[in-house]
Design a protein around this motif. Structure first.
Motif, PDB file in Angstrom:
ATOM      1  N   TYR A  62      48.985  39.515  43.422  1.00  0.00           N
ATOM      2  CA  TYR A  62      48.339  38.596  42.485  1.00  0.00           C
ATOM      3  C   TYR A  62      47.351  39.259  41.527  1.00  0.00           C
ATOM      4  CZ  TYR A  62      50.483  34.727  44.972  1.00  0.00           C
ATOM      5  OH  TYR A  62      51.400  33.861  45.513  1.00  0.00           O
ATOM      6  N   ALA A 111      51.468  41.791  39.702  1.00  0.00           N
ATOM      7  CA  ALA A 111      51.014  40.691  38.840  1.00  0.00           C
ATOM      8  C   ALA A 111      51.181  41.033  37.368  1.00  0.00           C
ATOM      9  CB  ALA A 111      49.554  40.364  39.144  1.00  0.00           C
ATOM     10  N   LEU A 152      47.281  34.343  37.526  1.00  0.00           N
ATOM     11  CA  LEU A 152      47.654  34.855  38.843  1.00  0.00           C
ATOM     12  C   LEU A 152      46.423  35.242  39.651  1.00  0.00           C
ATOM     13  CD1 LEU A 152      50.680  37.039  37.699  1.00  0.00           C
ATOM     14  CD2 LEU A 152      50.805  34.903  38.994  1.00  0.00           C
TER      15      LEU A 152
END
Length: 610
Positions: A240, A245, A264
């Motif tokens: 993330y 990401a 994200l």
């Protein structure tokens, strides 16, 4: 003859000793059930290595995400976990949110009444990687490397099943629109059949690399002296907030999507208290109003005073009563459910109160279908004034109009499937998951190998339809995905889930009543004929999502006199050979300290116990 058959309908199914198409699964140590045989095998492998039910459930979740047909890694995860140490049910909210720039005005300017069904603009942020990492870190015992090993082996290459392969072939025209998807799915570009053949070894190099990066982050953290939990969250952070990401956001935006790296980085899993009601001494748990789950709880409250058993299983009176209760709960779902972490607050206390249920039951037409069932007003029970009374008064008009014929396209949206994951172990851990999102045809985000969710379509753009579920950045759509758990005398009684869009809580409600009211065992209840209403706003699909009042799906074996009686009550009948799920479930036999597993008698759902 008619009376004899009617008497048979009144006898609990278990007493008839009718054989089921699939046997009950039995186990005393563990049970693993899910929608794919290879994924169930992954769960059993983790159990055999000493993992608990959370470890096994995470392995099954990872495996099903890698097999694409009904979900992928970019989708969302909804879970209930029974914690034997705390003796409580815990909710896992791993649903993504609308990205930066995704608001109602954005879609209206594109001429859309709802966000689109497919493509990068249908995507909320991915939730499943975070959901899996959180469940494993907080409640599992194994490392991410151990739990992801089966999925990584699948990503390296597995013999693809016909169901997924044929889905790819059917959707190849749309898949060609997205270059990263075409590279993964269309293994024979330019051939008459561009999709893989059944049994062909299907390889996903980019996805394997993504999973390897997550495991590498975990291993690096362990080498630095981090705990098992901290190391798993390091893998989560790489997905993330790290290079995964960055590539996901880049790949989304390249293809016209809106997801940013900040979207994200800001997203997180929420561990929450589920909602519950008590039905005749059984506590039934659902995730809160960001799912449709509370509608089952509302329906149980409405139905509790009725003598359902006395009506007879699937008699016309029983079908009518349950159908009307479901319609009332659906109407409330369609108007009041939304993201509880965004204001204004939904009136859930009122909606789930026994007093409100009595009001709804009293308003039920006992003799004919009511095509004008509308949301109620639970605010008075909470001592408040409804802030959306103007919308509520006009809501019925939104659903009115000539009832269109139900075509296959409509049915596809009603029944749009995902999978379910059920796991339990001898130490008392129980897990029920209904994951979804990123199904074929999915738009893959760059070189991540991760298919993006299509869950944005469950938002509305018109507040008059549902003022709590209007799309805006950072908000979760109200989803259909709805695992269930029930406790009796403070101990696990039943864990169950099903795929199938708006039909999920209809089928789960009837499955539960089959066992509790009619004495069916878990496999009989999973296979038993159900009925479905279409008198609700579709949660998935195109622009025409209006209710279909009075339309009812029945099993083709429904006797002629039941059909005649239902027509007399104002119903328009449809028939199918399969109406029961597919449902996966575990029942807890405390008399013998064992598990009884039930798994759908059609489709690819499969379970293993020991």
């Amino acid at each position: 003859m008619k009376k004899a058959l009617l008497l048979l309908m009144l006898v609990p199914m278990a007493l008839l000793a009718q054989p089921t198409q699939k046997p009950v699964l039995h186990g005393k140590n563990w049970m693993a059930i899910t929608g794919k045989p290879l994924a169930a095998t992954a769960g059993s492998a983790i159990f055999q290595q000493g993992g608990n039910a959370v470890d096994a459930a995470c392995a099954m979740l990872a495996a099903t995400c890698t097999m694409w047909d009904v979900l992928s890694w970019g989708g969302e995860t909804q879970a209930l976990i029974y914690h034997p140490g705390l003796k409580k049910v815990i909710g896992i909210n791993a649903l993504g949110v609308a990205p930066t720039g995704a608001d109602a005005e954005f879609f209206r300017k594109k001429g859309m009444a709802f966000p689109p069904q497919y493509g990068p603009l249908a995507a909320v942020t991915p939730g499943t990687p975070g959901g899996l990492c959180t469940m494993l870190a907080e409640y599992g015992t194994m490392s991410l490397a151990q739990v992801l090993k089966p999925a990584m082996e699948l990503a390296a290459g597995y013999p693809i099943e016909a169901q997924t392969a044929n889905s790819i072939e059917r959707e190849k025209k749309r898949i060609r629109e997205w270059p990263y998807s075409a590279k993964v799915f269309l293994t024979h570009p330019g051939a008459e059949r561009e999709a893989p053949e059944a049994g062909e070894i299907f390889r996903q190099e980019d996805l394997l690399a993504t999973l390897q990066k997550m495991v590498a982050a975990e291993q690096a953290a362990l080498k630095k002296g981090k705990t098992r939990k901290e190391a798993i969250y390091a893998a989560n952070d790489r997905f993330y907030r790290g290079d995964i990401a960055a590539e996901f956001a880049r790949g989304s935006q390249e293809q016209g999507g809106l997801i940013t790296t900040q979207d994200l980085a800001n997203w997180k899993v929420i561990i929450e208290e589920p909602m519950k009601v008590n039905y005749k001494g059984i506590d039934v748990y659902k995730l809160s109003q960001w799912t449709q789950g509370p509608m089952l709880l509302q329906a149980l409250n409405i139905l509790e005073p009725f003598d359902l058993k006395g009506m007879g299983y699937n008699s016309s009176k029983y079908i009518h009563t349950v159908y009307q209760a479901m319609n009332m709960a659906f109407a409330d779902r369609d108007f009041y459910y939304g993201d509880p972490y965004f204001p204004p607050a939904e009136p859930m206390q009122g909606l789930l109160s026994k007093e409100y249920a009595r009001q709804r039951a009293a308003a039920m037409n006992k003799d004919r279908n009511d095509p004008a069932v509308a949301p109620g007003d639970p605010y008075a029970i909470e001592g408040k004034t409804n802030p959306f009374s103007e919308y509520l008064q006009k809501w019925g008009a939104k659903a009115k109009g000539e009832v269109a014929a139900i075509d296959q396209s409509y049915l596809d949206q009603v029944w749009l499937g995902t999978t379910s994951v059920e796991a339990a172990d001898k130490d008392g851990w129980v897990v029920s998951i209904t994951p979804s999102g990123g199904w074929v045809p999915s738009c893959i985000a760059g070189r991540t190998g991760v298919g993006m969710s299509q869950r944005m379509q469950s938002f509305v753009c018109d507040p008059a339809l549902n003022p709590f579920n209007v799309v805006e950045p950072g908000k979760r759509p109200r989803v259909t995905l709805t695992p269930t758990m029930a406790l009796k005398d403070g101990r696990p009684f039943l864990s169950f889930a099903v795929q199938g869009g708006d039909t999920q809580d209809q089928n789960l409600l009837q499955f539960f009543l089959n066992m509790v009211e009619f004495g069916m065992n878990v496999q009989e209840a999973a296979e038993a004929p159900n009925f479905n209403t279409y008198q609700f706003w579709l949660s998935l699909g195109g622009d025409d999502r209006k209710p279909k009042p009075g339309q009812i799906l029945l099993h083709e074996s429904t006797p002629s006199w039941i059909r005649k009686e239902l027509i007399g009550k104002g119903y328009q009948l449809r028939f199918e050979p399969r109406t029961s799920g597919p449902i996966n479930a575990i029942w807890f036999d405390w008399k013998h300290n064992s598990f009884w597993g039930g798994s759908s008698n059609y489709g690819e759902d499969y379970g293993i116990g020991w």
